[in-house]
Scaffold this active site. Structure first.
Site, PDB file in Angstrom:
ATOM      1  N   TYR A 167       2.053   4.732   1.683  1.00  0.00           N
ATOM      2  CA  TYR A 167       2.037   5.234   3.062  1.00  0.00           C
ATOM      3  C   TYR A 167       0.792   6.103   3.242  1.00  0.00           C
ATOM      4  O   TYR A 167       0.358   6.781   2.316  1.00  0.00           O
ATOM      5  CB  TYR A 167       3.280   6.076   3.353  1.00  0.00           C
ATOM      6  CG  TYR A 167       4.580   5.302   3.299  1.00  0.00           C
ATOM      7  CD1 TYR A 167       4.835   4.278   4.192  1.00  0.00           C
ATOM      8  CD2 TYR A 167       5.561   5.615   2.348  1.00  0.00           C
ATOM      9  CE1 TYR A 167       6.038   3.571   4.151  1.00  0.00           C
ATOM     10  CE2 TYR A 167       6.754   4.913   2.300  1.00  0.00           C
ATOM     11  CZ  TYR A 167       7.001   3.889   3.206  1.00  0.00           C
ATOM     12  OH  TYR A 167       8.179   3.193   3.164  1.00  0.00           O
TER      13      TYR A 167
ATOM     14  N   HIS B  74       9.828  -9.558   4.739  1.00  0.00           N
ATOM     15  CA  HIS B  74       9.605  -8.122   4.532  1.00  0.00           C
ATOM     16  C   HIS B  74      10.600  -7.312   5.370  1.00  0.00           C
ATOM     17  O   HIS B  74      10.979  -7.736   6.466  1.00  0.00           O
ATOM     18  CB  HIS B  74       8.168  -7.780   4.939  1.00  0.00           C
ATOM     19  CG  HIS B  74       7.684  -6.469   4.459  1.00  0.00           C
ATOM     20  ND1 HIS B  74       7.993  -5.282   5.100  1.00  0.00           N
ATOM     21  CD2 HIS B  74       6.916  -6.126   3.394  1.00  0.00           C
ATOM     22  CE1 HIS B  74       7.421  -4.279   4.446  1.00  0.00           C
ATOM     23  NE2 HIS B  74       6.759  -4.762   3.410  1.00  0.00           N
TER      24      HIS B  74
ATOM     25  N   ASP C  62       0.845  -1.199   0.000  1.00  0.00           N
ATOM     26  CA  ASP C  62       0.000   0.000   0.000  1.00  0.00           C
ATOM     27  C   ASP C  62       0.873   1.239   0.000  1.00  0.00           C
ATOM     28  O   ASP C  62       1.986   1.196   0.519  1.00  0.00           O
ATOM     29  CB  ASP C  62      -0.788   0.062   1.319  1.00  0.00           C
ATOM     30  CG  ASP C  62      -2.182  -0.493   1.194  1.00  0.00           C
ATOM     31  OD1 ASP C  62      -2.521  -0.986   0.116  1.00  0.00           O
ATOM     32  OD2 ASP C  62      -2.920  -0.438   2.190  1.00  0.00           O
TER      33      ASP C  62
ATOM     34  N   PHE D 280       7.720   1.933  -1.082  1.00  0.00           N
ATOM     35  CA  PHE D 280       8.759   2.084  -0.051  1.00  0.00           C
ATOM     36  C   PHE D 280       9.376   3.481  -0.001  1.00  0.00           C
ATOM     37  O   PHE D 280      10.078   3.817   0.944  1.00  0.00           O
ATOM     38  CB  PHE D 280       9.869   1.029  -0.186  1.00  0.00           C
ATOM     39  CG  PHE D 280       9.402  -0.370   0.063  1.00  0.00           C
ATOM     40  CD1 PHE D 280       9.136  -0.803   1.355  1.00  0.00           C
ATOM     41  CD2 PHE D 280       9.201  -1.255  -0.990  1.00  0.00           C
ATOM     42  CE1 PHE D 280       8.679  -2.099   1.604  1.00  0.00           C
ATOM     43  CE2 PHE D 280       8.745  -2.555  -0.755  1.00  0.00           C
ATOM     44  CZ  PHE D 280       8.487  -2.973   0.543  1.00  0.00           C
TER      45      PHE D 280
END
Length: 221
Positions: A67, A188, A65, A78
């Site tokens: 932020y 992750h 998703d 990211f």
């Protein structure tokens, strides 16, 4: 329906834009921008595609998703807007780069446009989100769209590197032909699983593969 997206991607995804689910998704997203605070800014929804045209993609990094805090999401997974503090996952990504490559980062900003311009498609599975509500635009059609993006890259390109961090990204890896692309999977980089992320060396592995296939390595630093 006119979708403002980079020309090479528009050509590849033309059929997708005409599908009923995408029309429904478009109406939902337009309404959300009118009635709530949504990230990223509308001009940045397809920024990953603008910076990395279809035929220039060499590496795909898959996020989940955008932020959901102010001034963070910038259309690249990211990454965060210029001058913003680095989120924990990105801090851990930078630590792994330095450990993996044995060198200090030259660029410590979180925008990551420098990677995108070298052929790193920084793709979130869901391209929009409501402020302060993680995952609020999941299940609305974005995942179907980004599955199509991955399929098109897998089918029509060769010797790409797909970097999949965490179970969500790994699940989307089902659309990749592993006989002609390199898929690098690990935990992750979030603080919850970072001990299993550190040491996975995705950056050197990606560049080595590109060099083996007569391509230019990515300058991650």
């Amino acid at each position: 329906m006119d979708v403002k997206i980079e020309a090479s991607w528009k050509k590849v995804l033309e059929e997708e834009f005409g599908k009923d689910y995408f029309k429904t998704l478009t109406e939902f997203v337009k309404s959300e921008y009118q009635h709530a605070i949504i990230y990223p800014a509308p001009k940045n929804i397809f920024r990953a595609f603008e910076l990395t045209p279809f035929d220039k993609v060499e590496v795909v990094i898959l996020g989940q998703d955008p932020y959901h805090g102010p001034k963070q999401a910038n259309g690249l997974c990211f990454a965060v807007g210029e001058g913003m503090p680095l989120p924990p996952s990105l801090q851990n990504i930078f630590k792994e780069i330095e450990s993996d490559l044995g060198q200090k980062l030259v660029h410590r900003t979180g925008d990551l446009e420098r990677w995108a311009k070298q052929g790193v498609l920084l793709l979130n599975a869901t391209l929009t989100v409501q402020a302060h509500k993680a995952g609020s635009h999941q299940g609305r059609g974005w995942e179907q769209f980004t599955d199509a993006v991955i399929r098109e890259l897998s089918d029509k390109r060769e010797n790409l590197v797909f970097i999949l961090w965490g179970n969500y990204a790994k699940a989307k890896g089902a659309h990749i032909d592993r006989s002609k692309h390199l898929v690098i999977e690990s935990a992750h980089p979030s603080p919850f699983s970072v001990t299993r992320f550190f040491g996975s060396k995705p950056f050197s592995r990606a560049s080595e593969y590109l060099v083996e296939h007569n391509k230019k390595p990515i300058d991650w630093l």
